[in-house]
Enzyme design. Structure first.
Site, PDB file in Angstrom:
ATOM      1  N   ARG A  50      -2.493   2.488  -1.515  1.00 20.42           N
ATOM      2  CA  ARG A  50      -1.687   1.665  -2.427  1.00 20.42           C
ATOM      3  C   ARG A  50      -2.324   0.291  -2.626  1.00 20.42           C
ATOM      4  O   ARG A  50      -2.299  -0.266  -3.729  1.00 20.42           O
ATOM      5  CB  ARG A  50      -0.247   1.529  -1.903  1.00 20.42           C
ATOM      6  CG  ARG A  50       0.677   0.863  -2.921  1.00 20.42           C
ATOM      7  CD  ARG A  50       2.134   0.923  -2.501  1.00 20.42           C
ATOM      8  NE  ARG A  50       2.385   0.173  -1.279  1.00 20.42           N
ATOM      9  CZ  ARG A  50       3.552   0.168  -0.636  1.00 20.42           C
ATOM     10  NH1 ARG A  50       4.572   0.886  -1.082  1.00 20.42           N
ATOM     11  NH2 ARG A  50       3.710  -0.531   0.471  1.00 20.42           N
ATOM     12  N   LYS A 149       1.673  -4.553  -5.625  1.00 25.81           N
ATOM     13  CA  LYS A 149       2.204  -5.371  -4.521  1.00 25.81           C
ATOM     14  C   LYS A 149       1.383  -6.661  -4.497  1.00 25.81           C
ATOM     15  O   LYS A 149       0.477  -6.836  -3.690  1.00 25.81           O
ATOM     16  CB  LYS A 149       2.074  -4.600  -3.201  1.00 25.81           C
ATOM     17  CG  LYS A 149       3.433  -4.448  -2.502  1.00 25.81           C
ATOM     18  CD  LYS A 149       3.359  -3.609  -1.287  1.00 25.81           C
ATOM     19  CE  LYS A 149       3.966  -4.295  -0.086  1.00 25.81           C
ATOM     20  NZ  LYS A 149       5.352  -4.702  -0.190  1.00 25.81           N
ATOM     21  N   GLU A 182      15.370  -1.512  -7.744  1.00 30.46           N
ATOM     22  CA  GLU A 182      15.165  -1.455  -6.291  1.00 30.46           C
ATOM     23  C   GLU A 182      15.751  -2.712  -5.680  1.00 30.46           C
ATOM     24  O   GLU A 182      16.384  -3.509  -6.389  1.00 30.46           O
ATOM     25  CB  GLU A 182      13.674  -1.338  -5.966  1.00 30.46           C
ATOM     26  CG  GLU A 182      12.848  -2.516  -6.495  1.00 30.46           C
ATOM     27  CD  GLU A 182      11.380  -2.466  -6.067  1.00 30.46           C
ATOM     28  OE1 GLU A 182      11.017  -1.655  -5.211  1.00 30.46           O
ATOM     29  OE2 GLU A 182      10.605  -3.274  -6.597  1.00 30.46           O
TER      30      GLU A 182
END
Ligand code: PXG
Length: 290
Positions: A50, A149, A182
């Site tokens: 990721r 991220k 989220e």
């Protein structure tokens, strides 16, 4: 504490970055939060993958390979003699001049910190958490994709401040269409009539490593999992709700915007998934010690 900084393990007091690092000046960089349990790094490959996807999205070239970065992570945990802990991996754009153009940054910096984390009190896992939806909308895909991220966490931090102001620990963020995306550092799940639901990535959810693990655990138990768009109404009328994250693990949610969820106690499916997740973390992962 030993810190990995640009290829070397150094003492905490020597682990310094430049004030000209664009990670600091502009939030130009990416990160991962990883956990170790019982002498193993949990889902290390998934986190490193990721990180590389985030890097690709912001045109940042990480100066190590996947394998080297995995090794550096394990080495850093070992240097700190940890068997259980939290690892923060950060890659910044590196040192540049005062303009925001990343072209002036010649070399990205890699930082690995291995320490401890407890995000919520133990007692909260037994009682369940009270959360609220907040006014700050999740970043648009077309602006700053929530799948990245990045070191720009102000979108999430603003939502966290709104949760704090409401006297709770976590916030549900909606997207610009009003669907559930989220939480500030967690994915969200509901259970209704024995089936599990979680927002799709297209709604603005991070591709959470814990989210994926929980989906797999549920499916292995024969529970149906789907990823439809969810509204606040769907959350209010769920039988059970929980949030997932590397830091939080699995936290039951028992109240949302003043509406009691189910019977107001952590649900039976949630409790079962928590037990299975705990068991898995104790046996799975990349060994730190030979
Ligand atoms: N959504 C967001 C926005 C996150 O930042 C998650 C979901 C859960 O993803 P994982 O892969 O962890 O299941 C995150 C993860 C911290 C901290 O320092 C934040 C995260 C993870 C660990 C620690 O507060 N965010």
């Amino acid at each position: 504490m030993k810190i990995f900084l640009d290829g070397k393990l150094c003492n905490e007091r020597d682990a310094k970055v430049s004030v000209f690092d664009h990670g600091l000046l502009y939030g130009d960089g990416i990160f991962e939060g990883i956990r170790a349990y019982n002498g193993r790094v949990f889902k290390l490959k998934e986190h490193i993958d990721r990180l590389f996807y985030s890097a690709k999205a912001i045109l940042l070239e990480i100066p190590l390979t996947h394998a080297e970065l995995m090794q550096a992570t394990v080495d850093t945990i070992r240097a700190n003699k940890l068997r259980d802990g939290y690892i923060r991996l950060v890659v910044t754009r590196g040192v540049g001049n005062l303009g925001l153009n990343p072209r002036s940054c010649k070399k990205p910096s890699i930082i690995i910190i291995a320490g401890k984390i407890q995000i919520y009190p133990t007692e909260m896992y037994l009682r369940g958490m009270d959360i609220v939806t907040v006014p700050t909308v999740r970043n648009l895909h077309s602006a700053l994709n929530p799948a990245i991220k990045s070191l720009n966490y102000l979108n999430n931090i603003l939502a966290k401040i709104e949760a704090n102001n409401a006297g709770v620990e976590e916030a549900i963020m909606l997207n610009s269409d009003g669907f559930v995306a989220e939480c500030t550092a967690d994915n969200i799940f509901i259970i209704k009539n024995g089936a599990v639901f979680t927002p799709p990535l297209s709604a603005g959810a991070l591709y959470g490593v814990t989210r994926q693990t929980v989906i797999e655990l549920a499916e292995q138990s024969g529970i149906k999992v789907s990823e439809p768009n969810l509204t606040r109404y769907d959350l209010f009328n769920a039988d059970e709700c929980f949030v997932t994250g590397t830091g939080a693990e699995i936290m039951p949610v028992v109240k949302i915007d003043g509406r009691v969820i189910g019977n107001g106690k952590p649900g039976s499916t949630t409790t079962k998934l928590i037990a299975e997740y705990k068991a898995l973390t104790q046996v799975a992962g990349t060994p730190i010690y030979k």
